[in-house]
Design a protein around this motif. Structure first.
Motif, short mmCIF file in Angstrom:
data_model
loop_
_atom_site.label_atom_id
_atom_site.label_comp_id
_atom_site.label_asym_id
_atom_site.label_seq_id
_atom_site.Cartn_x
_atom_site.Cartn_y
_atom_site.Cartn_z
N HIS A 317 -6.96 31.23 -32.66
CA HIS A 317 -8.32 32.37 -32.44
C HIS A 317 -8.81 32.45 -31.24
O HIS A 317 -9.31 33.75 -30.90
CB HIS A 317 -9.29 31.72 -33.53
N ALA A 318 -8.97 31.49 -30.57
CA ALA A 318 -9.65 31.43 -29.02
C ALA A 318 -8.87 32.47 -28.19
O ALA A 318 -9.40 33.06 -27.42
CB ALA A 318 -9.58 30.19 -28.63
N ALA A 319 -7.64 32.77 -28.59
CA ALA A 319 -6.68 33.43 -27.60
C ALA A 319 -6.79 34.92 -28.02
O ALA A 319 -6.34 35.69 -27.09
CB ALA A 319 -5.13 32.84 -27.67
N GLY A 320 -7.30 35.04 -29.29
CA GLY A 320 -7.52 36.58 -29.88
C GLY A 320 -6.29 36.71 -30.96
O GLY A 320 -6.27 37.86 -31.41
N VAL A 321 -5.84 35.84 -31.40
CA VAL A 321 -4.83 36.21 -32.58
C VAL A 321 -5.56 36.37 -33.64
O VAL A 321 -6.64 35.88 -33.75
CB VAL A 321 -3.98 34.83 -32.45
N VAL A 322 -5.11 37.33 -34.50
CA VAL A 322 -5.72 37.58 -35.68
C VAL A 322 -4.95 37.69 -36.87
O VAL A 322 -3.62 37.37 -36.64
CB VAL A 322 -6.39 38.99 -35.88
N CYS A 323 -5.31 37.67 -38.01
CA CYS A 323 -4.57 37.37 -39.21
C CYS A 323 -3.30 38.12 -39.38
O CYS A 323 -2.30 37.99 -39.66
CB CYS A 323 -5.38 37.56 -40.55
N SER A 324 -3.41 39.72 -39.09
CA SER A 324 -2.43 40.44 -39.21
C SER A 324 -1.42 40.35 -38.19
O SER A 324 -0.23 40.96 -38.07
CB SER A 324 -3.07 41.83 -39.21
N ASP A 325 -1.57 39.59 -37.02
CA ASP A 325 -0.38 39.25 -36.23
C ASP A 325 0.68 38.42 -36.89
O ASP A 325 1.86 38.48 -36.58
CB ASP A 325 -1.01 38.68 -35.09
N CYS A 326 0.33 37.63 -37.96
CA CYS A 326 1.13 36.80 -38.59
C CYS A 326 1.52 37.20 -40.02
O CYS A 326 2.70 37.23 -40.48
CB CYS A 326 0.79 35.26 -38.63
N HIS A 327 0.63 38.06 -40.72
CA HIS A 327 0.75 38.47 -41.85
C HIS A 327 0.56 39.92 -41.93
O HIS A 327 -0.20 40.48 -41.32
CB HIS A 327 -0.37 37.91 -42.90
N ASN A 328 1.51 40.55 -42.80
CA ASN A 328 1.39 41.87 -43.05
C ASN A 328 -0.02 42.22 -44.18
O ASN A 328 0.30 41.70 -45.43
CB ASN A 328 2.70 42.55 -43.81
N PRO A 329 -0.82 42.64 -43.46
CA PRO A 329 -2.09 42.77 -44.25
C PRO A 329 -2.02 43.50 -45.97
O PRO A 329 -2.93 43.48 -46.78
CB PRO A 329 -3.02 43.59 -43.53
#
Length: 761
Positions: A317-329
């Motif tokens: 999270h601190a680096a700017g990763v968000v949920c949709s970087d890992c999951h197809n929303p």
């Protein structure tokens, strides 16, 4: 005491676990065509049929079809009900239920609120896999989640609370307030849900735009977007507006995405009847912090907290990763199989998947190799998630992975008592041998949390240097905000001028969760005047959760202290309105009763308490306040005692009722009669230090000083950070054992050399 006990918004929403939610009486939300939206340009955007998204967004719509989001809640039918309703009779440890078909309907024959077996129609399915729950229709527009669920993998029924003796007397029974579907979960399983609770009739007229989590659940009402699409069909991209008819961009910005997901994927309390698109998360909800009852000391999940809290403290999270970087929303599926999700960024090129992700901490390395994970390829130990996202089972069979992305550290886990991926997987290996093997494979391994777990363990355990450890962690500039809020909440354990200054500084923190934590804990260290002066600037805070916390603290100040605070009437009105938004819950009526007492509206207190107990007869704070109100306001102490005794007859194991009974007897000068009640409260809740403290005082005042001292010694050994217990024991040792008293005070000095009780000695 000046401060009051408040259960401010303890309405913690679970997922499908706690129960389900809300009575749907049809899709009566307005459906606005583009022409209508254009005719009333000043009107707010309206909700539209989700199917209208398909023509332009075919790929996203196709992904969404069949997803857990789309099928989160469905009308009960032959196609949607997965459980076996062929007449099976299933017994839990306390009740028996039968699952039947009645023509086209699905029926559960099960004990009702009075323990009598009756037939209840299944209105909706709830969830998809690995379990499916069923929402039953009840009078007053209620939906209730039955305690039996269907295991889609084992193809079998099971009880969510097996072994807990849940029958019609229990708060966890399917007929009770804790399983009310209209409140507990359905907002996160439908689109544009409104509870529409009527307090006058104690009934719901709940509604939704669509079943399932649809496009507009995340992107917002789309009527203006349809108008935009119609009017811009032939324009070039350069001519098109960025918002495209939405209140903000239709593509949810990474900075906002985590909060959008957190509306459902977090442990939080509601502040209104649903959320408003465009609001900050904490305008509509109050998320939990990393409290010791919910999270392990290293930040990993303990109780059912979902993903938000753990992810907010992660380096991802601190680096700017968000949920949709890992999951197809849209499909809810992972972006890749196996370790492919992780190696999008953690790869031999050390290049993150998006330019907006801060990649300076990445190392060019083949992480998907035995050289890194020291396990055979294809084994469980070769999977990133098993080491860095260990999972826990919730709701009996639902495995959920931790999202704080920790690294294994079996040595620290053994020292601090938290779980660890290595220790959890390699059973029954000898822990000492496992630690030695781990250190041999990873000789340079060290905690990557900047000492957070070690220092927080010292703080909560009252170890030497605890106050310094707390200050050290709070001084870090890289500390995630949710951890700052958690640390701020520990400051009252170690009072000092520096601690007060830390709290005052936290009131200005950029993150609202830290401001709320500071507001809630400031009264422990500040005088009334300091409290007023420090909180006054936050009366106009931009975030509602902060204003509500300020309102409650100011409400407890004397009228004279509050005089001159021009913002107070507005704050009080907002706090009161939030409680009125939640009147289906006993907690809200209790909060109103407290507010009425504090604001001089004594004539409204009793009615609010009655309403609380009508919503939930086993809401014990309201029972206790009702008894105290009879005793202190109406001058009817015997009536107050009778209320407590009646409640204890129905709930003989409830420690809070025993404790309240003891206090009531003390106020009547009956210490000898109170002593057994205090003892019962301590026996039934041995970890509650407040109960032990009061019992020790009662023992001492009853002529049993050695018993009092021994009780305090035992309780302090279990809770060394408890300053109140320590100082009470020192006081009772006066003239008895000065050496023990000196040792206790020296330990306090080692914990916190700036404590007023030891400073200058």
């Amino acid at each position: 005491m000046r401060r009051y006990w408040i259960w401010l918004l303890i309405l913690l929403l679970g997922g499908a676990a706690a129960a389900a939610w809300w009575v749907m009486h049809g899709r009566n939300a307005p459906i606005t065509e583009p022409a209508a939206a254009q005719a009333v340009a000043s009107a707010p955007p309206q909700w539209v049929e989700e199917s209208q998204c398909q023509s332009c967004h075919s790929t996203a719509f196709a992904d969404w079809q069949g997803s857990h989001h789309q099928l989160a809640m469905q009308p009960a039918s032959e196609q949607t009900v997965l459980g076996d309703f062929s007449g099976q009779q299933i017994a839990s440890d306390a009740e028996t239920s039968e699952f039947l078909r009645d023509d086209e309907s699905f029926v559960i024959r099960t004990p009702d609120a009075n323990g009598q077996s009756a037939d209840f129609k299944v209105a909706y399915t709830f969830g998809l896999e690995p379990l499916q729950q069923y929402l039953l229709e009840m009078p007053g527009g209620r939906l209730q989640a039955h305690g039996m669920a269907w295991d889609t993998q084992q193809q079998a029924w099971f009880h969510l609370y097996q072994g807990q003796g849940v029958d019609h007397h229990s708060q966890l029974h399917w007929t009770g307030a804790l399983q009310n579907a209209n409140f507990m979960c359905v907002e996160c399983h439908t689109t544009d849900f409104k509870r529409n609770y009527d307090a006058g009739t104690d009934s719901f007229a709940s509604r939704f735009q669509a079943l399932g989590v649809g496009c507009q659940s995340c992107h917002g009402p789309a009527s203006e977007h349809l108008t935009w699409a119609e009017n811009n069909a032939t324009t070039t991209p350069e001519q098109q507006s960025e918002s495209k008819g939405f209140s903000t961009s239709p593509s949810i910005a990474p900075a906002a995405e985590v909060e959008v997901c957190a509306r459902c994927h977090s442990r939080r309390s509601p502040l209104d009847d649903g959320y408003q698109h465009g609001n900050a998360l904490m305008d509509d909800f109050l998320p939990s912090i990393l409290s010791a009852d919910l999270y392990e000391v290293d930040g990993k999940i303990k109780e059912e907290v979902f993903e938000y809290g753990s992810f907010k403290q992660s380096k991802m999270h601190a680096a700017g990763v968000v949920c949709s970087d890992c999951h197809n929303p849209h499909s809810n599926e992972l972006r890749a199989t196996g370790n492919g999700v992780c190696t999008q960024c953690h790869n031999t090129n050390a290049q993150p998947i998006r330019a907006d992700i801060q990649g300076s901490g990445l190392q060019a390395r083949n992480y998907d190799s035995p050289a890194h994970h020291n396990h055979p390829n294809g084994s469980a130990g070769a999977q990133c998630i098993n080491c860095h996202m260990p999972g826990k089972l919730y709701m009996t069979n639902d495995l959920r992975h931790d999202h704080s992305f920790t690294s294994p550290n079996p040595a620290q886990a053994l020292e601090l008592g938290h779980t660890d991926a290595c220790l959890g997987c390699h059973q029954p290996a000898e822990p000492a041998e496992l630690v030695a093997q781990y250190l041999a494979q990873y000789p340079d391994a060290e905690p990557r949390d900047g000492g957070y777990a070690q220092d927080l363990s010292a703080v909560r355990g009252g170890k030497p240097g605890a106050a310094a450890a707390l200050n050290r962690q709070l001084a870090r500039e890289d500390q995630p905000a949710i951890r700052v809020a958690t640390l701020v909440s520990e400051l009252p354990r170690y009072p000092s001028l520096a601690a007060l200054q830390q709290l005052a500084g936290a009131l200005q923190h950029a993150d609202p969760s830290v401001r709320v934590a500071a507001v809630n804990n400031l009264p422990a260290l500040a005088t009334e005047t300091q409290l007023r002066d420090l909180l006054a600037p936050l009366a106009s805070d931009s975030i509602r959760a902060v204003r509500l916390a300020v309102a409650w603290q100011l409400a407890q100040l004397s009228a004279q202290t509050k005089s001159g605070l021009t913002a107070w009437p507005t704050l009080q009105a907002e706090y009161e309105q939030v409680q009125n938004n939640l009147l289906e819950r006993a907690e809200a009526h209790f909060n109103l009763a407290m507010l009425y007492q504090l604001s001089g509206r004594e004539d409204q207190v009793e009615a609010a308490l009655r309403e609380a107990l009508e919503r939930d007869a086993a809401f014990f704070p309201a029972v206790i306040m009702q008894a105290q109100w009879q005793e202190q306001y109406f001058r009817l102490p015997q009536v107050g005692l009778a209320i407590l005794q009646k409640a204890l007859k129905a709930h003989p194991r409830e420690a809070s009722l025993q404790h309240a009974l003891g206090l009531a007897l003390v106020r009547q000068g009956k210490l000898a009669d109170a002593l057994p009640a205090f003892a019962q409260a301590h026996e039934r809740a041995p970890d509650n230090s407040d109960y032990a403290y009061v019992l020790a005082i009662a023992l001492h005042d009853s002529g049993e000083p050695e018993q009092a001292r021994e009780l305090l010694r035992q309780q302090l050994a279990a809770d060394p950070a408890n300053r109140q217990l320590r100082l009470a024991l020192v006081s009772y040792l006066s003239g008895q054992d000065s050496q023990e008293a000196r040792m206790l005070m020296e330990q306090l000095r080692e914990q916190n050399p700036d404590d007023p009780a030891v400073a200058g000695r």
